[in-house]
Scaffold this motif. Structure first.
Motif, mmCIF file in Angstrom:
data_model
loop_
_atom_site.group_PDB
_atom_site.id
_atom_site.type_symbol
_atom_site.label_atom_id
_atom_site.label_comp_id
_atom_site.label_asym_id
_atom_site.label_seq_id
_atom_site.Cartn_x
_atom_site.Cartn_y
_atom_site.Cartn_z
ATOM 1 N N ALA A 1 0.857 -1.193 0.000
ATOM 2 C CA ALA A 1 0.000 0.000 0.000
ATOM 3 C C ALA A 1 0.893 1.243 0.000
ATOM 4 C CB ALA A 1 -0.910 -0.004 1.221
ATOM 5 N N TRP A 2 0.306 2.393 -0.351
ATOM 6 C CA TRP A 2 1.054 3.649 -0.331
ATOM 7 C C TRP A 2 1.525 3.920 1.091
ATOM 8 C CZ3 TRP A 2 3.046 6.114 -4.230
ATOM 9 C CH2 TRP A 2 3.502 7.428 -4.080
ATOM 10 N N PRO A 3 2.783 4.329 1.282
ATOM 11 C CA PRO A 3 3.333 4.451 2.639
ATOM 12 C C PRO A 3 2.640 5.469 3.532
ATOM 13 C CG PRO A 3 5.075 4.427 0.981
ATOM 14 C CD PRO A 3 3.789 4.556 0.241
ATOM 15 N N ALA A 4 1.946 6.452 2.963
ATOM 16 C CA ALA A 4 1.295 7.490 3.777
ATOM 17 C C ALA A 4 -0.200 7.492 3.490
ATOM 18 C CB ALA A 4 1.896 8.868 3.483
ATOM 19 N N LYS A 5 -0.992 7.293 4.517
ATOM 20 C CA LYS A 5 -2.442 7.297 4.348
ATOM 21 C C LYS A 5 -2.944 8.701 4.019
ATOM 22 C CE LYS A 5 -3.465 3.359 7.362
ATOM 23 N NZ LYS A 5 -4.214 2.879 8.561
ATOM 24 N N GLU A 6 -4.003 8.754 3.242
ATOM 25 C CA GLU A 6 -4.705 9.983 2.886
ATOM 26 C C GLU A 6 -3.867 10.915 2.006
ATOM 27 O OE1 GLU A 6 -7.808 11.307 6.000
ATOM 28 O OE2 GLU A 6 -6.040 10.774 7.188
ATOM 29 N N ARG A 7 -2.811 10.410 1.395
ATOM 30 C CA ARG A 7 -2.036 11.223 0.466
ATOM 31 C C ARG A 7 -2.329 10.791 -0.965
ATOM 32 N NH1 ARG A 7 1.919 14.689 1.846
ATOM 33 N NH2 ARG A 7 1.357 15.410 -0.241
ATOM 34 N N ASP A 8 -3.622 10.724 -1.291
ATOM 35 C CA ASP A 8 -3.987 10.336 -2.651
ATOM 36 C C ASP A 8 -3.513 11.355 -3.672
ATOM 37 O OD1 ASP A 8 -5.986 12.107 -1.570
ATOM 38 O OD2 ASP A 8 -7.204 11.652 -3.326
ATOM 39 N N ASP A 9 -3.222 12.595 -3.227
ATOM 40 C CA ASP A 9 -2.677 13.593 -4.146
ATOM 41 C C ASP A 9 -1.327 13.142 -4.684
ATOM 42 O OD1 ASP A 9 -0.539 15.494 -2.264
ATOM 43 O OD2 ASP A 9 -1.958 14.190 -1.251
ATOM 44 N N GLU A 10 -0.522 12.470 -3.864
ATOM 45 C CA GLU A 10 0.762 11.952 -4.321
ATOM 46 C C GLU A 10 0.575 10.752 -5.238
ATOM 47 O OE1 GLU A 10 3.960 12.941 -0.854
ATOM 48 O OE2 GLU A 10 2.781 11.114 -0.606
ATOM 49 N N GLY B 1 8.601 22.080 -11.263
ATOM 50 C CA GLY B 1 7.771 23.060 -10.584
ATOM 51 C C GLY B 1 6.587 22.335 -9.971
ATOM 52 N N GLY B 2 5.423 22.878 -10.165
ATOM 53 C CA GLY B 2 4.224 22.187 -9.706
ATOM 54 C C GLY B 2 4.186 21.969 -8.224
ATOM 55 N N ARG B 3 4.108 20.715 -7.789
ATOM 56 C CA ARG B 3 3.898 20.371 -6.388
ATOM 57 C C ARG B 3 5.198 20.171 -5.616
ATOM 58 N NH1 ARG B 3 -1.541 16.774 -6.497
ATOM 59 N NH2 ARG B 3 -2.535 17.804 -8.255
ATOM 60 N N VAL B 4 6.327 20.464 -6.242
ATOM 61 C CA VAL B 4 7.624 20.257 -5.599
ATOM 62 C C VAL B 4 8.150 21.591 -5.084
ATOM 63 C CG1 VAL B 4 9.975 19.419 -5.907
ATOM 64 C CG2 VAL B 4 8.090 18.335 -7.143
ATOM 65 N N ALA C 1 7.167 32.590 0.468
ATOM 66 C CA ALA C 1 7.129 33.514 -0.667
ATOM 67 C C ALA C 1 7.992 32.960 -1.790
ATOM 68 C CB ALA C 1 7.640 34.888 -0.243
ATOM 69 N N GLY C 2 7.422 32.877 -2.997
ATOM 70 C CA GLY C 2 8.158 32.365 -4.146
ATOM 71 C C GLY C 2 8.056 30.875 -4.353
ATOM 72 N N GLN C 3 7.370 30.169 -3.454
ATOM 73 C CA GLN C 3 7.165 28.744 -3.668
ATOM 74 C C GLN C 3 6.127 28.534 -4.778
ATOM 75 O OE1 GLN C 3 8.920 26.429 -2.706
ATOM 76 N NE2 GLN C 3 9.662 26.670 -0.604
ATOM 77 N N PRO C 4 6.173 27.409 -5.505
ATOM 78 C CA PRO C 4 5.215 27.169 -6.590
ATOM 79 C C PRO C 4 3.767 27.202 -6.101
ATOM 80 C CG PRO C 4 7.022 25.619 -6.705
ATOM 81 C CD PRO C 4 7.170 26.335 -5.395
ATOM 82 N N GLU C 5 2.898 27.752 -6.909
ATOM 83 C CA GLU C 5 1.497 27.916 -6.540
ATOM 84 C C GLU C 5 0.827 26.569 -6.258
ATOM 85 O OE1 GLU C 5 -0.603 30.216 -9.399
ATOM 86 O OE2 GLU C 5 -2.534 30.085 -8.377
ATOM 87 N N PHE D 1 2.181 23.789 -5.285
ATOM 88 C CA PHE D 1 2.706 23.249 -4.031
ATOM 89 C C PHE D 1 2.009 23.892 -2.838
ATOM 90 C CE2 PHE D 1 5.721 24.136 -0.517
ATOM 91 C CZ PHE D 1 5.872 22.849 -0.045
ATOM 92 N N LEU D 2 1.867 25.220 -2.860
ATOM 93 C CA LEU D 2 1.228 25.921 -1.744
ATOM 94 C C LEU D 2 -0.225 25.485 -1.578
ATOM 95 C CD1 LEU D 2 2.676 29.504 -2.291
ATOM 96 C CD2 LEU D 2 3.327 27.867 -0.512
ATOM 97 N N LYS D 3 -0.915 25.296 -2.672
ATOM 98 C CA LYS D 3 -2.316 24.858 -2.594
ATOM 99 C C LYS D 3 -2.428 23.495 -1.928
ATOM 100 C CE LYS D 3 -5.123 25.466 -6.027
ATOM 101 N NZ LYS D 3 -5.714 25.499 -7.397
ATOM 102 N N VAL D 4 -1.587 22.564 -2.339
ATOM 103 C CA VAL D 4 -1.631 21.221 -1.756
ATOM 104 C C VAL D 4 -1.323 21.274 -0.267
ATOM 105 C CG1 VAL D 4 -0.495 18.969 -1.710
ATOM 106 C CG2 VAL D 4 -1.116 19.997 -3.890
ATOM 107 N N GLN D 5 -0.314 22.056 0.122
ATOM 108 C CA GLN D 5 0.059 22.128 1.533
ATOM 109 C C GLN D 5 -1.071 22.708 2.379
ATOM 110 O OE1 GLN D 5 3.183 20.777 2.658
ATOM 111 N NE2 GLN D 5 2.835 20.038 0.577
ATOM 112 N N MET D 6 -1.713 23.759 1.893
ATOM 113 C CA MET D 6 -2.826 24.342 2.652
ATOM 114 C C MET D 6 -4.003 23.384 2.749
ATOM 115 S SD MET D 6 -2.906 28.434 1.793
ATOM 116 C CE MET D 6 -2.333 28.400 0.098
ATOM 117 N N GLU D 7 -4.242 22.621 1.694
ATOM 118 C CA GLU D 7 -5.324 21.633 1.734
ATOM 119 C C GLU D 7 -5.023 20.534 2.754
ATOM 120 O OE1 GLU D 7 -5.393 20.479 -2.327
ATOM 121 O OE2 GLU D 7 -6.588 22.199 -2.986
ATOM 122 N N LEU D 8 -3.753 20.131 2.854
ATOM 123 C CA LEU D 8 -3.378 19.102 3.822
ATOM 124 C C LEU D 8 -3.572 19.603 5.260
ATOM 125 C CD1 LEU D 8 -0.135 17.748 2.100
ATOM 126 C CD2 LEU D 8 -2.339 16.589 2.270
#
Length: 331
Positions: free
Chosen positions: A134-143, A181-184, A282-286, A288-295
């Motif tokens: 199984a995926w090593p982290a639960k509830e990280r379906d975004d990954e 870029g993106g989520r990294v 500041a300056g982090q990819p958009e 990435f920031l969205k995913v982090q705030m959602e988490l």
């Protein structure tokens, strides 16, 4: 009627005796060299396919699987976590993997008969009685979607070449953090102590991430400190012309808003390192920031109660505005 019950009782007794003989006395040969009894493989595989089809998530929540950054992220994870069993496109599985029962399918075969949402369920949940974890982290379906994006690209023969992960550890890190870029996230704008702390949290599981847990597990303990410095930046899009000014204004308003119990976003994430409570964003990819705030909003990240309290009241529109605003600030 009595005869019927007697017959059923006798059959049940034979069944129980057979089970005792097979399980208790070890009569069933579990050797992978002899395989399953006739018909067992068909039953197991049919059950597998129907179980996945029943439980696969809706594609309505899937991200854009053609996003090059998402595909590249999935490719980097696949290169270290999946190739030992499923091989890379155009390469053979090892003889050891082919001797497994069931043998993990080659990647070309593995993606051939599955829809993206079905592949998502398999990657996220793994498969019982096989080597598929199984995926090593639960509830990280975004990954998980990043791996699915790569697998979908393989299916249509449009996948990028897998990164070389045989070099030094630093090169492996830069494959994502300096080229995608993106989520990294960018690491060059984060303090070394913060990077070291997050690496430890990914490694021990207190910060859930299947991708980073795998990456951190590959770092020799003696090299951990050396990975916290020396990262270079990458170009990010900070052109406000392609963003609704109203959205940016909304993001700035939210970033400066606080309450008696919760400080402003800028109070924790703005200014110089000496006055920040949290990391510089500041300056982090958009994306990435969205995913982090959602988490943080959903409570998947819960190590900091103050951050969770600040994020849980945000709407989807608030998160979009804040991510747009902070991603376009100079770091």
């Amino acid at each position: 009627m009595r005869r019927v019950f007697l017959t059923l009782a006798v059959l049940a007794g034979f069944g129980f005796a057979g089970a005792v003989a097979v399980v208790g006395l070890g009569l069933y040969n579990v050797s992978a060299q002899v395989g399953h009894w006739p018909g067992v493989s068909w039953v197991l595989h049919t059950t597998f396919r129907n179980s996945v089809a029943l439980r696969a998530p809706s594609m309505e929540d899937a991200p854009d699987l053609s996003d090059p950054d998402l595909i590249a992220l999935g490719a980097s994870h696949y290169a270290t976590a999946c190739t030992p069993c499923h091989a890379a496109p155009g390469e053979q599985r090892s003889a050891t993997m082919q001797a497994m029962v069931p043998a993990p399918p080659h990647i070309d075969e593995a993606v051939a008969h599955w829809k993206p949402n079905e592949m998502h369920w398999i990657v996220e949940n793994g498969i019982k009685m096989s080597g598929m974890p199984a995926w090593p982290a639960k509830e990280r379906d975004d990954e998980v979607w990043s791996v699915v994006a790569y697998l979908a690209a393989v299916k249509v023969e449009n996948a990028p070449t897998l990164p070389d992960v045989t070099g030094d550890t630093k090169s492996y890190c830069t494959a994502c953090h300096e080229r995608m870029g993106g989520r990294v996230p960018r690491l060059d704008i984060l303090e070394p102590d913060y990077i070291a702390e997050k690496l430890r949290e990914y490694r021990d599981g207190t910060r859930p991430s299947g991708i980073m847990a795998q990456a951190a597990s590959l770092v020799p303990t003696g090299e951990m400190a050396a990975l916290t410095t020396g990262f270079s930046g990458r170009a990010t899009d900070r052109d406000v012309a392609d963003v609704d000014p109203v959205l940016l204004g909304r993001g700035e308003e939210l970033a400066r808003r606080g309450t008696r119990d919760i400080p402003t976003c800028l109070a924790c994430h703005g200014g110089d390192a000496a006055n920040r409570r949290g990391p510089a964003i500041a300056g982090q990819p958009e994306a990435f920031l969205k995913v982090q705030m959602e988490l943080w909003h959903d409570g998947i990240y819960d190590a900091d109660p103050l951050m969770h309290a600040a994020a849980r009241e945000l709407t989807e529109e608030d998160i979009e505005a804040l991510a747009a605003y902070f991603s376009r600030l100079q770091p």
